[in-house]
Scaffold this active site. Structure first.
Site, PDB file in Angstrom:
ATOM      1  N   ASP A 101       1.074  -1.485   0.414  1.00 52.32           N
ATOM      2  CA  ASP A 101      -0.145  -0.234  -0.076  1.00 52.32           C
ATOM      3  C   ASP A 101       1.024   1.317  -0.249  1.00 52.32           C
ATOM      4  O   ASP A 101       0.613   2.043   1.138  1.00 52.32           O
ATOM      5  CB  ASP A 101      -1.079   0.327   1.150  1.00 52.32           C
ATOM      6  CG  ASP A 101      -1.598  -1.546   0.944  1.00 52.32           C
ATOM      7  OD1 ASP A 101      -2.090  -1.947   0.380  1.00 52.32           O
ATOM      8  OD2 ASP A 101      -2.034  -1.630   2.963  1.00 52.32           O
ATOM      9  N   GLU A 125     -11.311   0.370  -2.940  1.00 55.54           N
ATOM     10  CA  GLU A 125     -10.639   1.015  -1.592  1.00 55.54           C
ATOM     11  C   GLU A 125      -9.063   1.674  -2.214  1.00 55.54           C
ATOM     12  O   GLU A 125      -9.088   1.912  -2.931  1.00 55.54           O
ATOM     13  CB  GLU A 125     -10.380  -0.084  -0.684  1.00 55.54           C
ATOM     14  CG  GLU A 125      -9.481  -1.134  -1.547  1.00 55.54           C
ATOM     15  CD  GLU A 125      -9.577  -2.392  -0.518  1.00 55.54           C
ATOM     16  OE1 GLU A 125      -9.907  -2.351   0.606  1.00 55.54           O
ATOM     17  OE2 GLU A 125      -8.544  -3.189  -0.777  1.00 55.54           O
TER      18      GLU A 125
END
Length: 540
Positions: A51, A217
């Site tokens: 991420d 997301e």
């Protein structure tokens, strides 16, 4: 044990989080992205920095990434050219709530963070899916960073990204984790106060992805040419794609396109990351690739604009959607910089650990002692009463796998004070295996230990055991493609013998497999044994 010259002795417990790493000169780098000819090879970080989010501040680039239950958390990396990176610190020295993260919380903790620079301050917003969205700040990327402030409490709130608009309004875009919120595949936005530390209860849905953007997301919001852009991954961690939304107003409605997919490339699930513009005006995009036991590694893609839409990577099959590049010309940042690589080895010659090390829970003082004596001392800490295997053990000192293939060798001295005290040199994940040095009936025994499905209370098995003639020993693990690990030992540092059987590493809970040490014993005593780790060295 190596000899070092010292002019005085002192006892020093060092910070694990605020010391700048130094270039490793004592062993070969096991992964280098920079080809030395003006090109680079992906991944730029062949290690588990999942991420990733990246910004430019002046002529420097800064990256942070998820860290889950590992402490110190929120790694801070720095680069001058987007290809060569070094780890310079961490945002979290201890993870709240402390009473929770004093114990291992696999897969919980710090999920996808966002780093920003505003009004001469660095901000990191990070989500804990069980507690809400936190913010920390610092005047320099190396820190010190402020204590976390819970900006938006709530269960299932993830992947925040702040945005300071030209009109002075401040926004927070975020997503929901279905595992906690009971709802997913949506993006929302709310406003915040001018300091970005207090949210308002004015949340608005800006995208429902259930129809064609499942599990959307990880949003990152930007503004260009009067458009608000939200870069967001969808489709799942290992198999997803990158979507970009745009609107003239921050509340929408948004139109969207798919801008990056695997296509004909070998890079599965290329998504979730950051758009960065260089000093020379070039645009680049960072994203991860899930490589199973190796974790989520970081790729760098060229990015261009057409009709106010980004095109990421190269459109190899001419379907209008970009695909990842394998080798490409390095970004133009105005000048050239030396080739560097992430530190893996540690000689333990300084009174602090190198920055690549992390514990599996908030650390305790008595777990280990850095020294200025040329070794790192791990104490034999009592196993938790509830521990069936190492899954529930907090004092694991580990680092990420640094490449697909590497050799890690360590020298240590095992100093047991009682029977059943032990030191493990291990590869940790959902399955794990270790070389265990243990005192049994006054003798020192070396064993290979293996455990399958540790997360599901799997039981350890002793594959093989043999007596040692000395308490000073060299241990080695060789890792080849597909995470296949073979263990070796030596009593003289020259002749290494294979131990046991090959072991196939597995990822942990949302993290890649890791390698390192743990020292343990059964029950509390007033003077436990220890292991003095002389060094660990990584080579190809």
């Amino acid at each position: 044990m190596k000899r070092i010259k010292i002019s005085f002795l002192f006892f020093f417990i060092a910070s694990f989080c605020c010391v700048q790493g130094q270039e490793a000169t004592f062993s070969k780098s096991v992964w280098v992205s920079d080809n030395g000819d003006g090109t680079y090879t992906n991944p730029i970080l062949n290690s588990d920095y999942s991420d990733p989010d990246v910004i430019r501040v002046g002529d420097k680039y800064y990256m942070t990434a998820s860290s889950f239950n590992c402490i110190p958390g929120l790694p801070i990396l720095e680069s001058s050219d987007l290809v060569n990176w070094k780890l310079i610190g961490y945002g979290l020295t201890k993870q709240p709530p402390f009473e929770v993260y004093d114990k291992p919380q696999h897969g919980n903790g710090v999920w996808a963070p966002c780093i920003r620079y505003h009004n001469n301050e660095f901000y990191i917003y990070y989500p804990d899916p069980d507690y809400g969205i936190y913010c920390i700040k610092a005047t320099t990327a190396q820190g010190p960073w402020s204590e976390p402030v819970l900006v938006k409490p709530g269960k299932g709130l993830i992947d925040p990204t702040p945005f300071w608009d030209e009109d002075g309004k401040v926004y927070l875009v975020y997503a929901l984790a279905g595992s906690r919120a009971g709802v997913k595949s949506v993006l929302l936005v709310c406003t915040m106060d001018s300091k970005g530390l207090l949210v308002n209860n004015d949340d608005v849905l800006i995208l429902d992805g259930h129809q064609d953007e499942p599990t959307i997301e990880g949003p990152k919001i930007y503004k260009k040419n009067s458009y608000y852009y939200i870069f967001a991954p969808a489709g799942g961690v290992a198999t997803g794609w990158q979507t970009v939304l745009r609107s003239r107003t921050i509340l929408g409605p948004y139109e969207k396109i798919k801008v990056l997919e695997q296509g004909t490339s070998s890079v599965n699930g290329p998504h979730q990351g950051a758009w960065v513009q260089t000093q020379t005006g070039e645009d680049w995009f960072f994203h991860f690739q899930d490589k199973g036991a190796y974790g989520r590694v970081v790729h760098l893609e060229p990015m261009q604009w057409k009709n106010d839409w980004p095109i990421i990577g190269i459109d190899a099959d001419k379907n209008g959607i970009g695909e990842p590049v394998s080798r490409y010309k390095k970004p133009n940042v105005g000048k050239s910089f030396p080739i560097t690589s992430l530190i893996t080895s540690d000689e333990f010659n300084q009174p602090q650990l190198e920055l690549q090390w992390q514990w599996h829970a908030n650390p305790k003082l008595n777990w280990a002692f850095p020294t200025n004596l040329g070794y790192f001392m791990l104490n034999c800490i009592p196993k938790p009463k509830e521990a069936i295997n190492l899954w529930e053990v907090p004092n694991l000192l580990l680092q990420k796998f640094p490449a697909d293939e590497f050799i890690a060798t360590t020298q240590l001295t095992f100093n047991p004070h009682f029977d059943d005290e032990e030191l493990n040199f291990l590869v940790m994940g959902l399955d794990y295996s270790s070389l265990r040095v243990k005192q049994v009936e006054g003798k020192i025994i070396l064993s290979q230990i293996a455990c399958k499905n540790a997360d599901k209370k799997g039981v350890e098995n002793e594959i093989v055991s043999l007596p040692l003639k000395t308490n000073s020993i060299y241990l080695r693990v060789k890792v080849i493609k597909n995470g296949i690990c073979t263990f070796f030992y030596s009593e003289d540092g020259n002749n290494f013998k294979e131990v046991g059987v090959p072991f196939t590493a597995r990822e942990g809970k949302w993290i890649g497999a890791k390698l390192g040490f743990v020292a343990l014993r059964n029950g509390f005593i007033n003077d436990a044994g220890n292991s003095k780790i002389d060094w660990i060295r990584f080579n190809k």
